[in-house]
Write an enzyme that holds these catalytic residues in place. Structure first.
Site, PDB file in Angstrom:
ATOM      1  N   ASP A 101       0.833  -1.199   0.000  1.00  0.00           N
ATOM      2  CA  ASP A 101       0.000   0.000   0.000  1.00  0.00           C
ATOM      3  C   ASP A 101       0.869   1.251   0.000  1.00  0.00           C
ATOM      4  O   ASP A 101       2.050   1.215   0.364  1.00  0.00           O
ATOM      5  CB  ASP A 101      -0.905   0.023   1.237  1.00  0.00           C
ATOM      6  N   VAL A 102       0.271   2.370  -0.353  1.00  0.00           N
ATOM      7  CA  VAL A 102       1.005   3.632  -0.438  1.00  0.00           C
ATOM      8  C   VAL A 102       1.658   3.997   0.890  1.00  0.00           C
ATOM      9  O   VAL A 102       2.758   4.573   0.924  1.00  0.00           O
ATOM     10  CB  VAL A 102       0.074   4.769  -0.930  1.00  0.00           C
TER      11      VAL A 102
END
Length: 232
Positions: A101-102
Site C-alpha cells: 500500500d502507499v
C-alpha cells in the site's frame, strides 16, 4: 544482431527512435562512432550511448526498500509511483511480486519474470511474508491464538490461514502470514478491534530486506535469493 535491434532491446525504444539516436552520432561501437543500424554487434562488442554502456540483460530481479508515499503502479493521478525511484531501462516490462500500500514500507520485489513472481503471489504456494506492525492500541493476550486459529474477515467466506504473531512490545508485533489477501494485515487487526498505525514488510519467503538499503534504494537480488523462491 543488428545495432539498431540491439539499441531497441537494450533501451526499450522503437526502431525509429534507434535510428534517430544513431544519426545523432552519440552511439559508439567498440569506441568508434557508428551511424548505421545495419552494423553487426557481437557478444564481445561494447555499445555506448552518451558514455553509458548499453547491456542486454536477462530477467531482472530487484529488491527495494519501499518508502511511504509511493504506490505500486505504473501510473497514478495522486501519488508518485515506485518506478520513479528506478534507474532502469524498459521499466514498463517490470511488475511487482506482491504490492505494498502507499503508506506501507519495506521489502518490495520487482521483476519482469512472470513465472518467478507467480511463485510468490499465487495462493497455492502459500509464500510466507513477515511484517513489523505498530498498533494504535496495546496487544491483547488473545491475539496470538486468534491469528493461529484464523480470522474471518469482512466480506470473506473463509477465515485466513493460520498466522504467527510475535509480540515485540505493547504496541509492536511481528506477524507472519502465508497468503496475500487485499489489505490483509490491516483487516486482520481491524477484525480484532485494533488499528494498524504503521506497517513494514521485512521478509518474503527466505528473502529478507537488506538493512543497508535506505528508503527508496534498491539492488539486484543474488542468485541464491532468486532461487530460494523455488525451494519450498
Amino acid at each position: 544482431m543488428r545495432l539498431d535491434k540491439y539499441l531497441c532491446d537494450g533501451l526499450g525504444i522503437t526502431r525509429k527512435q534507434a535510428t534517430k539516436l544513431l544519426k545523432s552520432g552519440d552511439v559508439t561501437l567498440d569506441g568508434a562512432k557508428v551511424k548505421s543500424g545495419a552494423v553487426k554487434v557481437s557478444s564481445q562488442s561494447e555499445v555506448m550511448w552518451e558514455d553509458r554502456a548499453i547491456v542486454l540483460r536477462g530477467p531482472r530481479y530487484l529488491m527495494m526498500n519501499k518508502p511511504t508515499g509511493f504506490v505500486c503502479s505504473h501510473e497514478d493521478g495522486f501519488n508518485h509511483t515506485v518506478f520513479v525511484l528506478l534507474d532502469e531501462v524498459r521499466y514498463d516490462d517490470l511488475h511487482f511480486a506482491g504490492r505494498l500500500d502507499v503508506d506501507t514500507t519495506g521489502l518490495l520485489l520487482i521483476t519482469d519474470d512472470g513465472k518467478w513472481s507467480h511463485r510468490i503471489t499465487s495462493p497455492k504456494h502459500k509464500c510466507d511474508k513477515t511484517y513489523r506492525v505498530w498498533l494504535a492500541d496495546p496487544v491483547q493476550e488473545e491475539y496470538a491464538n486468534a491469528f493461529q486459529q484464523g480470522i474471518l474477515l469482512r466480506n470473506e467466506k473463509e477465515p485466513t490461514l493460520p498466522a504467527e504473531l510475535e509480540i515485540i512490545s505493547d504496541n509492536e508485533v511481528l506477524l507472519t502470514i502465508h497468503e496475500g489477501k487485499y489489505h490483509q494485515v490491516k483487516r486482520m487487526f481491524a477484525a480484532l478491534g485494533n488499528r494498524v498505525e504503521a506497517l513494514h514488510r521485512e521478509r518474503i519467503g527466505q528473502i529478507v530486506l537488506d538493512e543497508t538499503l535506505e528508503p527508496g534504494e534498491y539492488r539486484d537480488l543474488s542468485p541464491q535469493e532468486i532461487e530460494s523462491i523455488f525451494s519450498k
